[in-house]
Enzyme design. Structure first.
Site, PDB file in Angstrom:
ATOM      1  N   TYR A 235       0.822  -1.212   0.000  1.00 31.29           N
ATOM      2  CA  TYR A 235       0.000   0.000   0.000  1.00 31.29           C
ATOM      3  C   TYR A 235       0.861   1.268   0.000  1.00 31.29           C
ATOM      4  CZ  TYR A 235      -3.912   3.062   0.338  1.00 31.29           C
ATOM      5  OH  TYR A 235      -4.810   4.042   0.038  1.00 31.29           O
ATOM      6  N   LYS A 244      -1.070   8.405  -3.442  1.00 33.82           N
ATOM      7  CA  LYS A 244      -1.464   9.147  -2.233  1.00 33.82           C
ATOM      8  C   LYS A 244      -0.428  10.234  -1.913  1.00 33.82           C
ATOM      9  CE  LYS A 244      -5.378   7.131  -1.277  1.00 33.82           C
ATOM     10  NZ  LYS A 244      -6.614   7.825  -1.677  1.00 33.82           N
TER      11      LYS A 244
HETATM   12  P1  NAD Z   1     -15.783   3.528  -2.328  1.00 34.71           P
HETATM   13  O1  NAD Z   1     -15.460   2.532  -3.375  1.00 34.71           O
HETATM   14  O2  NAD Z   1     -16.757   3.163  -1.265  1.00 34.71           O
HETATM   15  O3  NAD Z   1     -16.320   4.902  -3.010  1.00 34.71           O
HETATM   16  C1  NAD Z   1     -15.816   5.390  -4.201  1.00 34.71           C
HETATM   17  C2  NAD Z   1     -16.741   6.455  -4.761  1.00 34.71           C
HETATM   18  O4  NAD Z   1     -16.161   6.944  -5.992  1.00 34.71           O
HETATM   19  C3  NAD Z   1     -18.157   5.960  -5.139  1.00 34.71           C
HETATM   20  O5  NAD Z   1     -19.101   6.971  -4.839  1.00 34.71           O
HETATM   21  C4  NAD Z   1     -18.083   5.774  -6.663  1.00 34.71           C
HETATM   22  O6  NAD Z   1     -19.329   5.905  -7.339  1.00 34.71           O
HETATM   23  C5  NAD Z   1     -17.168   6.942  -7.002  1.00 34.71           C
HETATM   24  N1  NAD Z   1     -16.510   6.815  -8.309  1.00 34.71           N
HETATM   25  C6  NAD Z   1     -15.609   5.892  -8.731  1.00 34.71           C
HETATM   26  N2  NAD Z   1     -15.212   6.159 -10.003  1.00 34.71           N
HETATM   27  C7  NAD Z   1     -15.876   7.282 -10.387  1.00 34.71           C
HETATM   28  C8  NAD Z   1     -15.891   8.066 -11.567  1.00 34.71           C
HETATM   29  N3  NAD Z   1     -15.137   7.777 -12.618  1.00 34.71           N
HETATM   30  N4  NAD Z   1     -16.727   9.143 -11.610  1.00 34.71           N
HETATM   31  C9  NAD Z   1     -17.522   9.473 -10.557  1.00 34.71           C
HETATM   32  N5  NAD Z   1     -17.515   8.777  -9.401  1.00 34.71           N
HETATM   33  C10 NAD Z   1     -16.709   7.693  -9.313  1.00 34.71           C
HETATM   34  O7  NAD Z   1     -14.372   3.965  -1.725  1.00 34.71           O
HETATM   35  P2  NAD Z   1     -13.870   4.471  -0.296  1.00 34.71           P
HETATM   36  O8  NAD Z   1     -13.176   3.338   0.372  1.00 34.71           O
HETATM   37  O9  NAD Z   1     -14.919   5.239   0.431  1.00 34.71           O
HETATM   38  O10 NAD Z   1     -12.701   5.456  -0.779  1.00 34.71           O
HETATM   39  C11 NAD Z   1     -12.851   6.857  -0.874  1.00 34.71           C
HETATM   40  C12 NAD Z   1     -11.513   7.499  -0.555  1.00 34.71           C
HETATM   41  O11 NAD Z   1     -11.152   7.183   0.798  1.00 34.71           O
HETATM   42  C13 NAD Z   1     -10.364   6.983  -1.453  1.00 34.71           C
HETATM   43  O12 NAD Z   1      -9.491   8.044  -1.726  1.00 34.71           O
HETATM   44  C14 NAD Z   1      -9.668   5.980  -0.529  1.00 34.71           C
HETATM   45  O13 NAD Z   1      -8.316   5.781  -0.858  1.00 34.71           O
HETATM   46  C15 NAD Z   1      -9.834   6.672   0.810  1.00 34.71           C
HETATM   47  N6  NAD Z   1      -9.643   5.807   1.998  1.00 34.71           N
HETATM   48  C16 NAD Z   1     -10.271   4.602   2.103  1.00 34.71           C
HETATM   49  C17 NAD Z   1     -10.024   3.795   3.218  1.00 34.71           C
HETATM   50  C18 NAD Z   1     -10.677   2.447   3.380  1.00 34.71           C
HETATM   51  O14 NAD Z   1     -10.219   1.651   4.193  1.00 34.71           O
HETATM   52  N7  NAD Z   1     -11.755   2.177   2.684  1.00 34.71           N
HETATM   53  C19 NAD Z   1      -9.162   4.246   4.242  1.00 34.71           C
HETATM   54  C20 NAD Z   1      -8.567   5.501   4.107  1.00 34.71           C
HETATM   55  C21 NAD Z   1      -8.804   6.279   2.985  1.00 34.71           C
END
Ligand code: NAD
Length: 397
Positions: A235, A244
């Site tokens: 990661y 990131k």
């Molecule tokens: P998720 O998959 O639940 O949500 C992703 C969102 O992006 C959805 O609403 C989807 O419809 C949208 N999306 C994807 N491609 C798209 C496009 N081309 N156009 C418009 N919308 C689009 O993901 P998540 O885990 O909530 O991740 C969101 C952020 O949080 C990311 O940057 C991720 O790295 C970060 N994050 C996640 C975690 C974890 O453990 N899940 C931890 C820390 C940070």
């Protein structure tokens, strides 16, 4: 029709509209059970349909009383195929937000494109009174078509420099095995930065600023992850980690660019949680299963909505300076990264295999949360009941 979960790898190809609506309601109920936040009033959430983006939108609307526009990429139901979970989540969110007297507008399309940015700007002008005071950037995407060159980039989850071998779990079967992932090529590293780095966030903010739809004192935020050393090779020091790094650098650049508006840009480092995106990262589901067990035992466990409520109430919209780390990042992964938590996780990691999985990890909790992402295994929902998979999102035009 009667809707049951159907899997293809780590993706569930069906979703349950009633279950998704109940999940959204549970998040709204959580926020409404907490004190109100003196926060933003007009909010754009890019990536608003699931995970951290959806939770941010719910906190903005029901915690701060904000009107919101959500941008996402989801599929409606066609014939006998269900819509995607994010579609149902958004339909439920809009319904409840409108009932509460809030503006809730949604845009389904490719956030990386120029057209969707232009469409969003029009909606801000027509439906949000012309300006937003918060922009949440919460995209997690496997690919991006560059809006200027038309080139398609794919993101990969790979180590850099050398292969990485560690344990991983197939959470359907409970089988723990060693897996080796070969290192990324230079092109794969570059492409992943193109998809998950900060360029698109920058493009959004430039377009919004140029169109004069950013309010004085606007806040923008994107989400990042660091995690334990154990996952560094795949990661934080791998391809996504490079993206990131780029996202975090972009936050500093945006912060400088927004100074004339008295605005600010942040990256928040969030906790590892079960979402559609994190399920795709090798090693991480096994780590999350152990982490959940440790954090639940210590009474420290949080889900997306709790994390986002804490981000808004105790970091972004509290009085005084926003607390940040030495690199200027907000840390709401603080509980996950507590030394006692990490030490306990590492001890269990050494012992984990297929025979100890159920006992020393919360794989059951992981599976349950995974099913819930798609509206299944949700209390109070009768899954033997016929439901109509065609659900309308009123604002989609
Ligand atoms: P998720 O998959 O639940 O949500 C992703 C969102 O992006 C959805 O609403 C989807 O419809 C949208 N999306 C994807 N491609 C798209 C496009 N081309 N156009 C418009 N919308 C689009 O993901 P998540 O885990 O909530 O991740 C969101 C952020 O949080 C990311 O940057 C991720 O790295 C970060 N994050 C996640 C975690 C974890 O453990 N899940 C931890 C820390 C940070």
């Amino acid at each position: 029709m009667i809707i049951k979960p159907k899997f293809r790898g780590f993706i569930c190809t069906t979703a349950h509209p009633v279950g998704c609506a109940k999940q959204v309601q549970n998040q709204i109920d959580y926020v409404q059970s907490r004190p109100k936040i003196d926060g933003p009033k007009k909010v754009l959430v890019i990536g608003s349909s699931t995970g951290y983006g959806l939770a941010s939108r719910i906190v903005a609307a029901f915690g701060c009383g904000a009107d919101t526009i959500g941008v996402f990429f989801e599929k409606p139901s066609v014939k006998n195929r269900t819509a995607t979970a994010g579609w149902y989540n958004t339909a439920a969110f809009e319904k409840e937000a409108r009932k509460a007297g809030l503006v809730a507008e949604s845009i389904n399309g490719d956030a990386f494109s120029k057209e969707i940015k232009e469409h969003t700007i029009k909606k801000i002008k027509n439906r949000l009174g012309g300006k937003v005071d918060m922009v949440v950037y919460s995209l997690a995407a496997p690919r991006r078509v560059h809006p200027e060159t038309g080139e398609t980039f794919h993101s990969v989850l790979k180590p850099i420099g050398k292969p990485f071998t560690n344990k991983a779990v197939d959470f359907h079967s409970g089988h723990v095995s060693e897996m080796t992932i070969e290192p990324a090529t230079e092109k794969e590293i570059y492409d992943t930065i193109q998809v998950m780095g900060g360029e698109d966030w920058q493009m959004w903010m430039d377009a919004l600023k140029e169109a004069d739809v950013l309010a004085e004192g606007v806040t923008t935020i994107a989400y990042s992850y660091i995690g334990p050393e154990l996952t560094f090779p795949i990661y934080r020091e791998g391809t996504v980690g490079k993206a990131k790094d780029h996202l975090e650098k972009t936050a500093h650049e945006l912060d400088a660019k927004l100074k004339d508006l008295g605005g600010r840009a942040f990256v928040s480092v969030n906790k590892a949680l079960v979402t559609q995106s994190s399920a795709a990262i090798p090693i991480v589901p096994l780590y999350i299963s152990i982490l959940y067990k440790v954090m639940k035992e210590k009474g420290l466990h949080e889900d997306c909505i709790m994390q986002m409520y804490r981000l808004f109430s105790e970091r972004l919209y509290r009085s005084g300076e926003v607390p940040v780390d030495e690199k200027g990042r907000i840390r709401i992964d603080d509980l996950e990264m507590q030394p006692e938590v990490q030490q306990a996780v590492m001890e269990q990691w050494k012992l984990i295999d297929s025979t100890t999985l159920e006992e020393i990890s919360d794989i059951e909790g992981y599976r349950h949360d995974f099913f819930q992402l798609f509206g299944f295994e949700t209390e109070g929902v009768d899954y033997d009941q016929e439901v109509d998979p065609a659900v309308n999102i009123p604002s989609i035009d």
